[in-house]
Structures are given as structure tokens and as C-alpha cells.
Design an enzyme around this catalytic site. Structure first.
Site, PDB file in Angstrom:
ATOM      1  N   ASP A 192      14.817  87.499  19.372  1.00 38.11           N
ATOM      2  CA  ASP A 192      15.441  88.162  20.528  1.00 38.11           C
ATOM      3  C   ASP A 192      15.402  89.674  20.318  1.00 38.11           C
ATOM      4  O   ASP A 192      16.421  90.355  20.387  1.00 38.11           O
ATOM      5  CB  ASP A 192      16.875  87.671  20.709  1.00 38.11           C
ATOM      6  CG  ASP A 192      17.465  88.073  22.052  1.00 38.11           C
ATOM      7  OD1 ASP A 192      16.693  88.446  22.955  1.00 38.11           O
ATOM      8  OD2 ASP A 192      18.701  88.019  22.207  1.00 38.11           O
ATOM      9  N   LEU A 197      34.388  94.223  21.765  1.00 38.95           N
ATOM     10  CA  LEU A 197      33.153  94.939  22.034  1.00 38.95           C
ATOM     11  C   LEU A 197      32.344  94.331  23.175  1.00 38.95           C
ATOM     12  O   LEU A 197      31.675  95.038  23.922  1.00 38.95           O
ATOM     13  CB  LEU A 197      32.281  94.990  20.773  1.00 38.95           C
ATOM     14  CG  LEU A 197      32.927  95.627  19.537  1.00 38.95           C
ATOM     15  CD1 LEU A 197      31.964  95.551  18.353  1.00 38.95           C
ATOM     16  CD2 LEU A 197      33.310  97.071  19.836  1.00 38.95           C
ATOM     17  N   HIS A 198      32.412  93.015  23.313  1.00 42.83           N
ATOM     18  CA  HIS A 198      31.574  92.350  24.322  1.00 42.83           C
ATOM     19  C   HIS A 198      32.087  90.928  24.524  1.00 42.83           C
ATOM     20  O   HIS A 198      32.616  90.308  23.599  1.00 42.83           O
ATOM     21  CB  HIS A 198      30.112  92.314  23.849  1.00 42.83           C
ATOM     22  CG  HIS A 198      29.200  91.564  24.768  1.00 42.83           C
ATOM     23  ND1 HIS A 198      28.824  92.046  26.000  1.00 42.83           N
ATOM     24  CD2 HIS A 198      28.589  90.350  24.632  1.00 42.83           C
ATOM     25  CE1 HIS A 198      28.012  91.180  26.584  1.00 42.83           C
ATOM     26  NE2 HIS A 198      27.863  90.143  25.773  1.00 42.83           N
ATOM     27  N   GLY A 238      31.539  83.296  24.003  1.00 47.79           N
ATOM     28  CA  GLY A 238      32.565  83.847  23.110  1.00 47.79           C
ATOM     29  C   GLY A 238      32.511  85.358  23.090  1.00 47.79           C
ATOM     30  O   GLY A 238      31.636  85.986  23.704  1.00 47.79           O
ATOM     31  N   ASN A 258      30.085  84.012  28.059  1.00 47.77           N
ATOM     32  CA  ASN A 258      30.682  82.693  28.195  1.00 47.77           C
ATOM     33  C   ASN A 258      30.669  81.924  26.880  1.00 47.77           C
ATOM     34  O   ASN A 258      31.387  80.949  26.711  1.00 47.77           O
ATOM     35  CB  ASN A 258      29.945  81.890  29.275  1.00 47.77           C
ATOM     36  CG  ASN A 258      30.754  80.726  29.783  1.00 47.77           C
ATOM     37  OD1 ASN A 258      31.974  80.696  29.670  1.00 47.77           O
ATOM     38  ND2 ASN A 258      30.087  79.746  30.335  1.00 47.77           N
TER      39      ASN A 258
END
Length: 859
Positions: free
Chosen positions: A365, A233-234, A239, A237
Site C-alpha cells: 500500500d 490521529l485518524h 478502528g 470503520n
């Protein structure tokens, strides 16, 4: 665009995009940067690397090389050991110059294929490779560092190996990207693969000394890992994020990978943040807005957090899909429906945040990509890697642009501030403007309330959530206040034009060799970036001249000197020699412009792509422009040669060139070739050229989603009235074609572009991807019959809306570039492009874009 990639070029304390090392190249430097070398040894360095070479050494151009990995904690020790070994043994090597560079390379937004590469050692041959691996491997045994994804690991220490280039050799891909190259057995330059996976060239034999390492890599499996990955999915850097299945139960799960020592943020790696996420999910267990925690375990080198897979669409995607302002709708009913939907979603988000706070967790976030809207309309929060207790939330270590808390905001206020940003962003996605002055929040609130029927207490709720007046983004630069709305006032325009020009010139840095004016980060991506028409000095100087702003001779001198320093610059219009030639000709230096054009040979033409941005059409149009300016028939013949290349490529089967069939629009699609053919027809009267231009435009319209005698689909790229990624430029070429070749179907397409350009709200301000390009297109298309007053009103409204992207820098108006992260003066994304657009908005004659008429590179 990749915002993470661009954040690297946002140094603290500067209002401009810049190379990180420009702020202080010796900050955190390792002592070997300046340490004395033995007699005969040499040292070369740039902003990132320091190369050290023994005397009289001749390295092969490519081969097996060794990378040494390290962490910020052990980097100096690892460098001490490697330096001592290589200098004693006469081995060439290079190393990152300091801790800030290493931390960036290993950071969350660093390049995954480069992460961990701290030192590079260059063996002379395979026997030398084996000896260095054995000896240096023993010396560094036990040292830690990020796993280098592109390499083969040597034993269990910090040494890694891959086959690649030893000297810098580059080539341009069909997409215009400059890539590192090696030579294949036939002597051809081919890409030097540096992706996140060990993949040596097919023709290379693995040395015997590496066979054991290859076997160990192939033997490393996840046989005892009870989850099967079904899709990626994404990646970052730190992981990857994967969709998967629990092989024991069949349940669909989500796996979040953490790479130890990588994905650094403020010195903390991805594994540290994953453990925080694990603890936060445990604490929040049972809340319906939080995914259920399933597992946390190690798999080979990395760690995996496993949680429930939440179905839904990211709020960021739903905002764009539903928002009538973004889609250019004029339906009051749609605005009311969207306002009701957005308000309901915001209420769900607010309740979810409050529930987390009651459990003692600050999310940390909050932004639209970390909120999923479920099919039933409720929300789910994802990505808890920054979550933690309020006492630990002393500041916001990570955050999306436009949702990061101001300095001093702590604890639960971090989430409340992000909620206030979210209340704005769901209506107008421009919260990255907030750090640019205390009035920006009021500007955005006014923009929302003027367009949407929001609740009466909307403004009060936004201001109550925003923690405090945000601090300016460029401390010490004092960009502040809001952009006034005088840009739409004809009486104020002359003074505003002068102020914009003065502001651009005030940003010039002629003492630098890499760039003259601050532009978007792309000016640092290619060697020609600092001089280019799109992002460099050529575009700024050309625009200033077109706007009637006097250009200092020393700036033209800088452009010539910087271009002459380039080693084999590309020929393109917006990214190479042709754009420089256009600017120099406009500045009265036609002889130098012609000399630059003479460097473009047939091989350069054949190797160029099919786009106006970087390829054959832009080269041909530049040759035609100079042919008209000088009367040189040879230049015209060369321009006609480019037309043959364009038509020959179009007549063949679908081009195998990378990405060609899906490209559309003026800058990257067939419309750029159509513009070349149209201008050559106007010069020669050859009707075959006009026919080819029409064919190219019909191809471009098809790629934009246009279907004859049918409405343009809601999701068609042709609904976006931008130059760089939409229909605006195609409409401009259509308009000019229709002067010579009337056609009802093409006229409807042109009129659709005009309508879209007049009614869309454009989030960014720049020429390629923002409002400036839309305004230029609208001005070029002119008014439809009977709509002169309405057309003028639309242009005036667009001009007024530039206020959102305007800031004050040294008491002059300046304009924000990529994602409103920093001030930019360049043509493609910054103030130079806005200056041209405002001229068009006020109906001034002259060039809006090169090759569209007027005093410069016009028709």
C-alpha cells in the site's frame, strides 16, 4: 474531500459515479427481499433497506429502537431468526437488502456510526422494548457481529439499543447539510445524533430495563492497559489510530486499533489485517525505515497494535507544501531545488522498498500518506496492514486512488508499480489518471519533464516501474487514449464544442428518475441532487444552452417532472429550487420557473444560510434575475428583502451559525452576499447597497488571509485560485465592484487574484474545485494593462492543460470528475463546467457563471 466516501460510488465496470445498488440491486439479496408476507403485511424498499410492517400498525415518531448486528457469514441465519420472531409477534422491522450492502456498511470506508446495523426493530413502547430484548436476545445469543458504536449493547449478543427517530424527518444545518431529526420536548426539530458514541438526548430517561447495560458499559475500563491515549490521529470503520504514552516507561507510542468484524476489505476484517501488520513488523525488525514493534494486545472489545511513534511529516503534505508548481511559483531556482529534494526522497523510498523485499515482505500500500519524511530527510514507512510475503500478494486488495496496481500485478511488482506512480505524483499529483488509458502515463511524464529539471533517465525509470499499460477504469465503456491539446486551438474550438455537447447528451438516462446525467457523487447526497444546478440536470442543461448546444425538450420535461416529485425541496441556488428555476427560464419555461420561486416563503429565507451556494444570496440573485426578465416588481421587492437579511446578519456580532466565521470565497463566504448587494445596486442605484457590498468583500479578503499593504502569506487560503475553496470568485466580484467604486487597495487584491489564476497549475478539472473555475475567473478578470498577449497565452495554456482530465468515451471527449475517479457531466465537477470554461478561454461572450453577465442569469 473524503475520497473513501466517494469510492462507494465507483461501481466496477462503469465509467460513471453511481449508486452501488444501481448496478444490480438483487445481487446477493437475502431471500426475504421477495418472500411472501402474511395477509395485510406490507413491504417497502429502496436501494439499501427493506421495511416490513404489520397491518394497521401506527408507530410512534421516535423512541427506543433495537439494532441487530451480523457478519456476512451469519447474516442470513440472523435474519431468518429475526424475521420469524417479528412476523409472529407483529413487530415492525427493516433489514439491509443483501450481502453487498452489509459488506459495504461494515467495510473499511463505511460510516462508523452505521457499521454493524443490519436489522432495525421498532418497539411500540418501553415495556415492548424490554420484552423484545429478552425474547429476541435469547434467540440470537451467541451470534457475532461488529460492535455498534452509536448504541448501547444488550448483554453480550448482537442486540444494541439507542433512542432515535422511527420516521424520516430531516432539516438542513447552517452549513447546508441535510440531517436526520427528532423532536425535543418543546416540539422543535433537533439533530438525531448518530455519531460513534452512545449519547441519548438529555431530556430522555434511560428505561429501567437498560440500567444493567448502562452499568456494564460504564464499568468497562482499560485499567490493566499499560498505555494512555493522548490524542486521536485518524478514524476509519476498522478502528482508530492514536498517539499515546507507555505508562511504564514514558515512551511516546502509536496505537492502532482493530474492530473485530468491522473494516471489511474483500471479506477480511480489521483484526485480520492488524495481525498481518504485526507479523510484517516482526519480520522487518531492525530496518531504519520501519517503526519498532512494541506490543499487540486486546483492550475491552477491540485489539491494539502498539509501535514506536515516528516523527516526521507525511510525504503527501510535504509534496504540497514544497512543490513550486502547486504554489504557482515562477522561480527556476525553486523548481530545481524541489526536483533535487524529490529525487532524493524517491531514492530513500526505493532503497526502503528494496530492503523490505529482501526480508520477504511486500508493503502492498505504497502511497504518499504512508511515507513519513523525517526531520533529517530520511523516510519511514507506516501502515503495514496490507504487508505480507510475496506469495500472498496475489493482487492489491487495498490502495489509494492513483497508486493501486492494475489487475494481474502481483508480488513485489505491486510495490514497484506504486513506486512508478510515486515518481509521477511527487511532481504532478494526478496519478489517478493512469487507469484511463495507456497514453496517460506519457501525458504525465511529458507534463513533468516540461516543468521540472529531472534526471535524464527519469522517464525510463517511471516506465520501468509501472507494471504494464493500465486497464481502463470502466470496463466495457472503453474510455481510452489521452485528451488531445486542441482545446487551446481557436480553429479547432467549434468542432470540439460540438463534440463535448454531443458527448454530454449521449450520457443522458431519461429512463431513470434519480438523475438525468452522470455527475459527481454529491448528486446522490441530497434529495435535490439529481435536479440541482451544481450536480444535477439543471446545471447541465443550463450550460448546454449557454454554449449553444440544442437541448432536447424531453430533457427539460424530465427536469420538471423530477423536481415535482421532490417532497419539500430546499430553496438554494446551486442545490435547490432556485437553480432549477434558472435553468428552466434559460430553456424558455419561465412560467414554471416563476411557479417554483413562488414556493419559497419567508420561513425558507430565514432558515437559509448566508452562502451563494445554498442560501440567501443565491435566492436573492435568482429573484432579481427573474424580476429583470419579467419586469415583475414583486420579485424585485423580494430580492431586496434578501439584501436586508444579508446586511442585518453582517451587522450583528459574529454569526453563531456553524462554521460561518471561517468561510470564505464566492460560493460559501461573504463574497456571495457581496455579489447580491452589487447586482441590486446596479438595478436600483442605492449606494448603501454598494457600501455594504464593499464591506462584505473586505471581510472575505480578510478571511482569505489578505492584509492591506502586505504580501499574501504562503499558507493563506487566498493563494488558491479556485471557486469552491479559494480566491477566484472573490476576485470576480472585486472586478465588478471596481467598475463602480475604484479603490487602489481592492484593485491590488483583484490583480493578485488574476496573477495567481494565470500561473497556478490546477490538479483537477472541475468548476468548483478545479481548473474550469480558475479559467472562468481569469477570463472574467480580463487582461491587465499591457498584458493582452500574455493574458491570452495563459488562457490558452490552461485550455491545453484540460487534456490531462480529458478521456474518450464512445469516441467523444469526456471529462473526469471528483479526484479523476470517474467521468462526470455536471456543472460543479464535470464536463458542463469545462464546456463553460473553454468558452471563456476562447474569449466568447456570454455567461461564465450565473449572475456574471450574458444571455442567461446575468448581471
Amino acid at each position: 474531500m473524503d475520497v473513501g466516501k466517494h469510492l462507494r460510488f465507483c461501481p466496477p465496470g462503469s465509467p460513471f459515479f453511481d449508486m452501488p445498488a444501481r448496478v444490480n440491486p438483487d445481487e446477493g439479496a437475502f431471500r426475504q427481499v421477495h418472500e411472501d408476507l402474511p395477509p395485510g403485511w406490507t413491504r417497502g424498499q429502496d436501494t439499501e433497506w427493506v421495511g416490513v410492517n404489520p397491518p394497521d400498525l401506527v408507530l410512534p415518531e421516535q423512541g427506543w429502537k433495537i439494532h441487530v448486528s451480523a457478519t456476512p457469514e451469519n447474516a442470513q441465519r440472523v435474519l431468518d431468526i429475526t424475521w420469524k420472531y417479528c412476523v409472529a409477534d407483529g413487530v415492525a422491522f427493516k433489514f439491509l437488502r443483501g450481502l453487498p450492502v452489509l459488506e459495504h456498511r461494515n467495510g473499511k470506508y463505511g460510516d462508523r456510526s452505521a457499521s454493524g446495523k443490519f436489522i432495525t426493530v421498532y418497539p411500540l413502547d418501553e415495556k415492548h422494548l424490554e420484552r423484545i430484548l429478552g425474547e429476541l436476545g435469547d434467540l440470537l445469543d451467541g451470534e457475532e457481529g461488529p460492535y455498534i458504536l452509536s448504541d448501547l449493547r444488550w448483554r453480550s449478543g448482537p442486540l444494541y439499543v439507542r433512542y432515535g427517530g422511527f420516521v424520516l424527518r430531516t432539516a438542513r444545518t447552517p452549513s447546508g447539510e441535510t440531517v436526520h431529526c427528532i423532536t425535543d420536548p418543546q416540539g422543535r426539530l433537533v439533530p438525531d445524533h448518530r455519531g460513534p458514541g452512545f449519547r441519548p438526548p438529555q431530556w430522555v430517561t434511560i428505561p429501567a430495563c437498560l440500567e444493567e447495560a448502562v452499568a456494564a458499559r460504564n464499568a468497562g475500563t482499560l485499567e490493566d492497559f499499560p498505555y494512555r491515549v493522548t490524542g486521536a490521529l485518524h478514524f476509519s470503520n476498522g478502528g482508530g489510530i492514536y498517539r499515546g504514552t507507555d505508562t511504564r516507561t514514558g515512551e511516546e507510542v502509536l496505537l492502532r486499533e482493530a474492530r473485530p468484524f468491522a473494516g471489511l476489505v474483500e471479506g477480511r476484517d480489521a483484526l485480520y489485517r492488524q495481525r498481518r501488520e504485526y507479523e510484517a513488523l516482526r519480520r522487518l525488525a531492525g530496518l531504519d525505515c520501519v517503526p519498532r514493534l512494541i506490543d499487540f494486545r486486546k483492550g475491552r472489545e477491540h485489539y491494539f497494535l502498539v509501535r514506536e511513534y515516528v516523527r516526521g511529516e507525511p510525504l503527501a503534505k510535504e509534496m504540497l507544501r514544497r512543490n513550486p508548481l502547486v504554489r504557482g511559483s515562477r522561480s527556476a531556482e525553486e523548481y530545481a531545488e524541489y526536483a533535487a529534494w524529490a529525487t532524493t526522497v524517491l531514492d530513500h523510498v526505493e532503497r526502503g522498498v528494496a530492503a523490505m523485499h529482501e526480508r520477504g515482505v511486500v508493503f502492498g500500500d505504497l502511497h504518499p500518506s504512508n511515507i513519513l519524511v523525517r526531520p533529517d530527510g530520511t523516510v519511514g514507512f507506516i501502515d503495514f496492514e496490507t504487508a505480507g510475503p510475496p506469495r500472498e500478494a496475489t493482487h492489491q486488495a487495498m490502495g489509494a486512488a492513483g497508486f493501486t496496481a492494475p489487475e494481474g500485478c502481483t508480488g513485489e511488482d505491486i510495490d514497484r508499480n506504486a513506486l512508478g506512480c510515486l515518481r509521477l505524483a511527487v511532481f504532478i499529483p494526478l496519478t489517478s489518471l493512469l487507469p484511463w488509458g495507456p497514453r496517460k502515463a506519457a501525458d504525465l511524464i511529458d507534463a513533468v519533464t516540461a516543468r521540472f529539471p529531472v534526471p535524464a533517465d527519469y522517464a525510463d525509470r517511471v516506465l520501468a516501474d509501472l507494471w504494464s499499460p493500465p486497464t481502463p477504469a470502466g470496463a466495457g465503456a472503453a474510455p481510452s487514449g489521452s485528451g488531445d491539446r486542441r482545446a487551446g486551438d481557436p480553429d479547432a474550438w467549434p468542432a470540439l464544442r460540438a463534440a463535448i455537447g454531443e458527448g454530454i447528451l449521449a450520457c443522458a438516462t431519461p429512463e431513470r428518475e434519480d438523475r438525468l446525467f452522470p455527475g459527481d457523487p454529491e448528486q446522490f447526497f441530497i434529495p435535490e441532487g439529481g435536479v440541482s444546478l451544481a450536480h444535477g440536470a439543471a446545471g447541465v442543461l443550463w450550460s448546454l444552452a449557454e454554449a449553444g448546444v440544442p437541448v432536447p425538450e424531453e430533457h427539460a420535461d424530465w427536469l420538471v417532472a423530477a423536481t415535482d416529485r421532490l417532497d419539500g425541496p430546499g430553496p438554494g441556488c446551486y442545490d435547490g429550487l432556485c437553480g432549477v428555476a434558472l435553468a428552466l427560464d434559460r430553456l424558455g419555461r419561465t412560467e414554471t420557473a416563476l411557479e417554483y420561486l413562488s414556493r419559497i416563503d419567508d420561513a425558507a429565507l430565514e432558515g437559509a444560510d448566508d452562502s451563494l451556494l445554498t442560501g440567501v444570496p443565491g435566492i436573492g440573485l435568482t429573484l432579481l434575475h427573474l424580476a429583470r426578465r419579467t419586469g415583475d416588481r414583486g420579485l424585485l421587492d423580494r430580492a431586496l428583502r434578501t439584501a436586508c437579511i444579508v446586511t442585518d446578519r453582517a451587522a450583528g456580532p459574529d454569526s453563531p451559525r456553524e462554521g460561518a466565521p471561517s468561510r470564505f470565497g464566492l460560493l460559501r463566504g461573504p463574497a456571495g452576499g457581496a455579489l447580491l448587494l452589487l447586482r441590486l445596486y446596479e438595478e436600483t442605484g442605492d449606494t448603501a447597497l454598494l457600501e455594504h457590498a464593499e464591506t462584505a468583500l473586505r471581510t472575505d479578503l480578510a478571511r482569505l488571509g489578505w492584509v492591506p499593504d502586505a504580501p499574501l502569506p504562503e499558507d493563506a487560503p487566498g493563494r488558491t485560485p479556485l471557486l469552491g475553496m479559494g480566491c477566484a470568485g472573490t476576485g470576480m466580484v472585486l472586478h465588478d465592484l471596481l467598475r463602480h467604486r475604484p479603490d487602489p487597495e481592492l484593485a491590488r487584491a483583484r490583480d493578485t487574484v488574476r496573477d495567481l489564476a494565470g500561473h497556478h497549475f490546477i490538479a483537477q478539472g472541475g468548476l468548483f474545485h478545479g481548473r474550469a473555475g480558475t479559467v472562468l475567473a481569469l477570463g472574467h478578470l480580463g487582461a491587465a494593462d499591457g498584458e493582452g498577449e500574455e493574458h491570452a497565452r495563459r488562457l490558452r495554456r490552461h485550455a491545453e492543460d484540460f487534456a490531462l482530465q480529458t478521456v474518450r468515451y464512445e469516441d467523444r471527449p469526456a471529462f473526469l470528475g471528483h479526484e479523476s475517479l470517474r467521468i462526470s457531466a455536471d456543472l460543479a465537477g464535470g464536463g458542463a463546467g469545462v464546456l463553460l470554461a473553454l468558452r471563456a478561454a476562447h474569449g466568447e461572450e456570454g455567461v461564465g457563471l450565473p449572475f456574471f453577465g450574458g444571455n442567461g442569469a446575468g448581471a
